[in-house]
Design a protein around this motif. Structure first.
Motif, PDB file in Angstrom:
ATOM      1  N   LEU A 137       0.644  -1.034  -0.150  1.00  0.00           N
ATOM      2  CA  LEU A 137       0.180   0.158   0.165  1.00  0.00           C
ATOM      3  C   LEU A 137       0.594   1.574   0.037  1.00  0.00           C
ATOM      4  O   LEU A 137       0.392   1.931  -0.480  1.00  0.00           O
ATOM      5  CB  LEU A 137      -0.861   0.075   1.336  1.00  0.00           C
ATOM      6  CG  LEU A 137      -1.566   0.987   1.505  1.00  0.00           C
ATOM      7  CD1 LEU A 137      -2.615   0.816   0.251  1.00  0.00           C
ATOM      8  CD2 LEU A 137      -3.065   0.705   2.607  1.00  0.00           C
ATOM      9  N   PHE A 138       1.295   1.486   0.989  1.00  0.00           N
ATOM     10  CA  PHE A 138       2.774   2.700   0.423  1.00  0.00           C
ATOM     11  C   PHE A 138       3.232   2.734  -0.670  1.00  0.00           C
ATOM     12  O   PHE A 138       3.258   3.940  -1.205  1.00  0.00           O
ATOM     13  CB  PHE A 138       4.077   1.903   1.411  1.00  0.00           C
ATOM     14  CG  PHE A 138       4.761   3.437   2.382  1.00  0.00           C
ATOM     15  CD1 PHE A 138       4.493   4.193   2.617  1.00  0.00           C
ATOM     16  CD2 PHE A 138       6.101   3.496   1.564  1.00  0.00           C
ATOM     17  CE1 PHE A 138       4.661   5.706   2.892  1.00  0.00           C
ATOM     18  CE2 PHE A 138       6.527   4.286   1.684  1.00  0.00           C
ATOM     19  CZ  PHE A 138       6.183   5.516   2.458  1.00  0.00           C
ATOM     20  N   TYR A 139       3.887   1.820  -1.854  1.00  0.00           N
ATOM     21  CA  TYR A 139       4.126   1.674  -2.889  1.00  0.00           C
ATOM     22  C   TYR A 139       3.207   2.561  -3.585  1.00  0.00           C
ATOM     23  O   TYR A 139       3.032   3.651  -4.190  1.00  0.00           O
ATOM     24  CB  TYR A 139       5.058   0.936  -2.941  1.00  0.00           C
ATOM     25  CG  TYR A 139       5.603   0.337  -4.487  1.00  0.00           C
ATOM     26  CD1 TYR A 139       6.615   1.418  -5.140  1.00  0.00           C
ATOM     27  CD2 TYR A 139       4.774   0.390  -5.742  1.00  0.00           C
ATOM     28  CE1 TYR A 139       7.235   1.065  -6.398  1.00  0.00           C
ATOM     29  CE2 TYR A 139       4.721   0.494  -7.342  1.00  0.00           C
ATOM     30  CZ  TYR A 139       6.845   0.615  -7.186  1.00  0.00           C
ATOM     31  OH  TYR A 139       6.637   1.057  -8.356  1.00  0.00           O
ATOM     32  N   LYS A 140       1.982   2.723  -2.972  1.00  0.00           N
ATOM     33  CA  LYS A 140       0.787   2.218  -4.647  1.00  0.00           C
ATOM     34  C   LYS A 140       0.316   4.460  -3.641  1.00  0.00           C
ATOM     35  O   LYS A 140       0.228   4.897  -4.800  1.00  0.00           O
ATOM     36  CB  LYS A 140      -0.399   1.573  -4.185  1.00  0.00           C
ATOM     37  CG  LYS A 140      -0.450   0.204  -4.693  1.00  0.00           C
ATOM     38  CD  LYS A 140      -1.111  -0.682  -4.611  1.00  0.00           C
ATOM     39  CE  LYS A 140      -1.206  -1.653  -4.648  1.00  0.00           C
ATOM     40  NZ  LYS A 140      -2.656  -2.818  -4.723  1.00  0.00           N
ATOM     41  N   MET A 141       0.947   4.557  -2.231  1.00  0.00           N
ATOM     42  CA  MET A 141       0.606   5.469  -2.278  1.00  0.00           C
ATOM     43  C   MET A 141       0.910   6.646  -2.852  1.00  0.00           C
ATOM     44  O   MET A 141       1.117   8.040  -3.629  1.00  0.00           O
ATOM     45  CB  MET A 141      -0.193   5.585  -0.504  1.00  0.00           C
ATOM     46  CG  MET A 141      -1.000   4.795   0.035  1.00  0.00           C
ATOM     47  SD  MET A 141      -0.675   4.839   1.574  1.00  0.00           S
ATOM     48  CE  MET A 141      -0.881   6.250   1.285  1.00  0.00           C
ATOM     49  N   TYR A 142       2.577   5.949  -3.105  1.00  0.00           N
ATOM     50  CA  TYR A 142       3.700   6.984  -3.065  1.00  0.00           C
ATOM     51  C   TYR A 142       3.914   7.085  -4.673  1.00  0.00           C
ATOM     52  O   TYR A 142       4.492   8.340  -5.331  1.00  0.00           O
ATOM     53  CB  TYR A 142       5.076   6.170  -2.918  1.00  0.00           C
ATOM     54  CG  TYR A 142       5.913   6.786  -3.073  1.00  0.00           C
ATOM     55  CD1 TYR A 142       6.325   8.658  -2.322  1.00  0.00           C
ATOM     56  CD2 TYR A 142       7.490   7.091  -3.810  1.00  0.00           C
ATOM     57  CE1 TYR A 142       7.871   9.187  -2.107  1.00  0.00           C
ATOM     58  CE2 TYR A 142       8.174   7.600  -4.372  1.00  0.00           C
ATOM     59  CZ  TYR A 142       8.862   8.993  -3.271  1.00  0.00           C
ATOM     60  OH  TYR A 142       9.710   9.330  -3.567  1.00  0.00           O
ATOM     61  N   ASN A 143       3.498   6.437  -5.282  1.00  0.00           N
ATOM     62  CA  ASN A 143       4.115   6.050  -6.473  1.00  0.00           C
ATOM     63  C   ASN A 143       2.293   6.640  -7.718  1.00  0.00           C
ATOM     64  O   ASN A 143       2.526   6.358  -8.048  1.00  0.00           O
ATOM     65  CB  ASN A 143       4.153   4.947  -7.267  1.00  0.00           C
ATOM     66  CG  ASN A 143       5.891   4.928  -7.061  1.00  0.00           C
ATOM     67  OD1 ASN A 143       6.662   5.210  -7.353  1.00  0.00           O
ATOM     68  ND2 ASN A 143       5.490   3.678  -5.592  1.00  0.00           N
TER      69      ASN A 143
END
Length: 899
Positions: free
Chosen positions: A890-896
């Protein structure tokens, strides 16, 4: 002098005394209140109003447009922007600028909330407005979105989708029927912002003014709204959007940059028109506006906002019935100093009444003595006559002493009762205030502001003013009645029978009245809560109300609440007057019976005794007529004391616990299976949270709105009861004193709080720091340039939302605590201010433990660990570098996330 003339003169003097000492002062007091009220209302009525209608062109245009023509806005002698000229027809206009540049003022100027000092402003088209700080009123979520408009199912569902509210409504037990409490504190900031935005979008308007509603949203939700709402649903509308979202610059047709009182305008590459060289004029862009007629939709449903009934349920309180419990009276006496104090006041009343009865008996003896003197020979040397004259002189000396003693006793009685009542009022107010301030957040989550204000205003006002006077009159009247009965029975024992009949009749009448009087009084005070609460909510949302043209709807709703209150108040007053009228009739019959008794049966009675009986029968008439009124008035007014005392039994947070010297000194924090619930339903906001922050560590918390991020800080401050274990430097926080725990942790909340006090009081509320320390903190956050003194009271709108956050940062800088928690501190701030805050925290809190909650993920990339929450549970917990390697996380998706 004839005895009857003495009585006539005596009671004429009493009537004159009553007029001078009671009626005239009361009339003067009432007149002064009326004059003060009129002056206060004149101040409000004469307040400068902004124009309710925006200036429109003489020739109506076919498309919506906004034109500023050399517009200057000055607020409190400060020029916000000067000689601004621009012309906008359609498309997305992005408004940017540094902190305090006037972006919100620019939108509010179009709403005519700020007066134009010079120039002209033309606004053609229907407006919708979404404020920077979301405004919600106590009602359901659905009512907050509709705001009195017709319900259209298709449009409503579309708005929920583009504002990404369906997910949140599914989480709520009652969906869009969930009641929003005052300020929406039972919802997250992101949810409040999106409901506020949904209200604006639901209106099928031509022009949309959206004031930075994306800052409080996580990247995924923000991206969804930008794509589906701003760029898709509103693509053919004229949209002014205040935002620091950098990616939006590539999608905006026009960009306004506010800086130093100027509005620098540039046209984006989306437009091919380059012929206009004026930097303040936006070229006209072809408009392909398609107006959707929501009233012709096949899914149209008529659902008028029926707030009155629902809002009354919102402000409803527990309706008590029956008599006021005896414990309310005993507690009332205890607050005044206890039984001993009340007994002392009671004794003063007894002494005063003895002097009154003695004085009246002396009058009767004087009349009889004058009758004897008039029958004796006035010849000099008549021994009997001389003795009578000496007795009269002695009697007058006793009468003079009785009058002087009565005057002193009356003053002492008034002073004693005043002190007794004052002590009750002060004690009750202090206990109420301590209980409310010390109450847990659950109390404020379930109690509306209107109800709280009503207890501290109308109910306390009754305790302060409406109970002491009836109490004084009632006690006085009881003794006056006893004294009058004794004096009357001394003239004719048979008069006790009509007195007894009068008492029985009035007691029966009182029992009949009180069954309706008490509940009507309770209704009178409880119906004031919706009036106060609705008024407060309305005043907070005036710009939004004006933007939607909902003044008539709001006024009608307020009138409905006020009419309900007036109806209850009038019913109570009318019922009381009816009781007084019937009691007056009964008392008049009693006086007639006494007079007939002497006229028919006791014609040879002495004039003094006759006058005494008649005067005392009138006294009984007055005291019983007035006393019964005060008796029922006292009991009905005691319902307010009962309601006020309810707030002295509010469950307070525990104040007991340990206080450890030099704690915390490391800043190590552990959460072990922490669960947090904010209500009694058993549903948890946090579910088995586990993490560990090493000494001087930095933890970032991210996640979707309503994921439970702010609740992590709430648990640290023990704002709600928690399950599990939280330790700071190895100490379980449940064992610590709440005051000690909270005073050793610095926090910057999501909604920065500034009091209407001086700047010094806001930065250093405990008054323990020097001026130099305060100025150093202000200099660090860059606020020293716009602040001239620390002793000036902060005015509303004096500082922007970003500047409020900087002041809160200055507040925690001078405290220098080992642990700092910041909740969305970079919300609503520009890039420059964001970098300033970023650097201050990294530099000044390097050797502190810091918990950061942020939607701007750049703010947490330098943290040791990042905690990713979703629906109250931990879904990811690791270093930022590790989390960014997990492309399915989820963190990767939020950041990108990309537009």
């Amino acid at each position: 002098m004839d005895g009857y003339n003495i009585y006539a003169g005596y009671y004429t003097f009493l009537t004159l005394t009553l007029t001078i000492t009671i009626v005239f002062p009361f009339a003067t007091f009432s007149l002064s209140q009326v004059i003060i009220a009129i002056k206060r209302m004149q101040t409000l009525v004469h307040t400068l109003e902004t124009h309710s209608k925006r200036t429109r062109r003489t020739v109506k245009t076919e498309t919506p447009e906004v034109e500023f023509s050399n517009v200057t806005v000055i607020i409190d002698d400060k020029t916000i922007f000067e000689n601004v000229s621009l012309h906008v027809f359609s498309g997305l206009t992005l408004i940017t600028g540094p902190t305090g540049s006037g972006k919100s003022v620019f939108l509010l100027t179009m709403l005519k909330e700020f007066e134009i000092s010079d120039g002209k402003l033309f606004v053609d088209g229907r407006l919708s407005y979404a404020s920077q700080e979301p405004w919600l009123f106590p009602a359901s979520i659905k009512q907050n979105i509709l705001v009195g408009n017709n319900y259209n199912h298709k449009r409503y569902q579309e708005v929920l989708h583009v504002c990404d509210l369906n997910y949140d409504l599914d989480l709520l037990e009652n969906g869009d029927s969930t009641i929003v409490v005052d300020g929406g504190v039972n919802l997250s900031k992101g949810q409040r912002s999106r409901i506020n935005l949904a209200r604006a979008i639901y209106q099928n308007s031509d022009i949309y003014l959206i004031d930075d509603c994306l800052s409080s949203l996580d990247p995924l939700v923000s991206n969804h709204i930008i794509k589906n709402c701003i760029l898709k649903l509103l693509r053919d509308k004229l949209v002014f959007l205040v935002s620091h979202h950098s990616d939006l610059k590539h999608h905006a047709a026009n960009i306004l940059n506010l800086r130093n009182g100027n509005v620098n305008t540039r046209k984006n590459y989306l437009s091919n028109d380059v012929e206009n060289d004026n930097p303040y004029i936006i070229p006209r862009i072809p408009n392909t506006l398609v107006k959707a007629d929501i009233t012709t939709s096949i899914d149209f449903e008529t659902e008028k906002l029926n707030e009155t009934t629902k809002t009354n349920k919102i402000y409803a309180e527990i309706n008590k019935s029956g008599s006021v419990p005896l414990k309310v009276y005993t507690e009332y006496i205890r607050m005044g100093g206890g039984k001993a104090t009340f007994l002392g006041v009671f004794c003063i009343f007894i002494v005063t009444q003895l002097l009154v009865s003695y004085k009246d008996k002396l009058i009767s003896n004087w009349v009889n003595l004058e009758d004897k003197i008039s029958r004796n020979n006035h010849t000099i040397g008549n021994v009997s006559y001389l003795h009578l004259v000496e007795d009269r002189n002695q009697l007058l000396r006793h009468y003079t002493g009785a009058v002087v003693g009565l005057s002193v006793a009356t003053l002492i009685r008034g002073w004693a009762l005043f002190q007794f009542s004052k002590r009750i009022s002060v004690s009750l107010h202090k206990r109420m205030l301590n209980c409310v301030i010390g109450a847990s957040l659950q109390f404020f989550d379930t109690t509306f502001l209107g109800n709280i204000v009503n207890r501290f205003s109308k109910d306390l006002d009754s305790v302060d003013e409406n109970i002491p006077f009836p109490l004084n009159n009632l006690i006085s009247i009881v003794f006056e009645t006893i004294g009058s009965i004794i004096l009357i029975s001394s003239t004719n024992i048979r008069l006790l029978l009509p007195i007894a009949l009068l008492f029985v009749s009035l007691i029966f009448l009182r029992c009949v009245y009180i069954k309706s009087g008490r509940p009507l009084k309770r209704l009178d005070v409880s119906t004031k809560s919706p009036v106060l609460g609705y008024l407060n909510a309305t005043l907070e949302g005036v710009p939004t109300i004006k933007a939607f043209g909902a003044e008539k709807i709001v006024t009608k709703e307020f009138e409905t609440h006020h009419n309900l209150f007036n109806s209850a108040s009038y019913s109570y007053t009318a019922t009381l007057k009816a009781f007084v009228f019937v009691a007056d009739v009964f008392a008049s019959f009693f006086v007639a019976v006494v007079i007939l008794q002497f006229v028919i049966f006791d014609r040879d009675v002495l004039p003094g005794n006759f006058g005494l009986a008649i005067s005392q029968s009138y006294a009984i008439y007055n005291v019983i007529f007035y006393g019964m009124q005060k008796w029922v008035d006292l009991e009905t007014q005691m319902t307010s004391a009962e309601r006020a005392m309810e707030y002295t039994t509010i469950q307070k947070e525990s104040e007991s616990g340990l206080e450890i010297e030099n704690w915390p000194n490391l800043g190590e924090i552990k959460y072990e299976n922490v669960c947090l619930s904010v209500n009694e339903s058993g549903s948890y906001i946090l579910k088995n949270i586990n993490f560990h922050i090493k000494p001087n560590g930095k933890l970032g918390i991210v996640g979707r709105t309503w994921a439970g991020k702010s609740s992590v800080i709430s648990a640290l401050f023990r704002l709600y009861e928690i399950k599990g274990r939280i330790t700071l430097d190895g100490v379980d926080i449940k064992t610590l004193s709440l005051h000690f725990l909270r005073s050793n942790i610095s926090v910057i909340p999501q909604d920065p709080l500034l009091l209407s006090e001086t700047l010094r009081d806001n930065i250093d509320p405990e008054q323990v720091h020097t001026d130099e320390e305060i100025w150093n903190a202000l200099r660090t956050v860059g606020m020293n340039k716009i602040i001239s003194t620390l002793n000036a009271n902060i005015k509303k709108f004096e500082f922007s939302c970003s500047q409020n956050r900087l002041l809160c940062l200055a507040r925690v800088l001078i405290k220098k605590k080992k642990i700092l928690a910041v909740d969305e501190i970079v919300e609503h701030v520009d890039t420059k201010t964001e970098n300033l805050i970023y650097n201050i925290i990294n530099e000044h809190f390097k050797f502190c433990t810091v918990i950061k909650i942020a939607h701007r993920l750049k703010f947490v990339l330098d943290c040791d660990k990042v905690l990713v929450l979703d629906n109250g549970s931990v879904v990811e917990y690791d270093s930022p570098e590790t989390l960014l390697k997990n492309q399915n996380g989820l963190f990767y998706k939020m950041y990108n996330v990309l537009l």
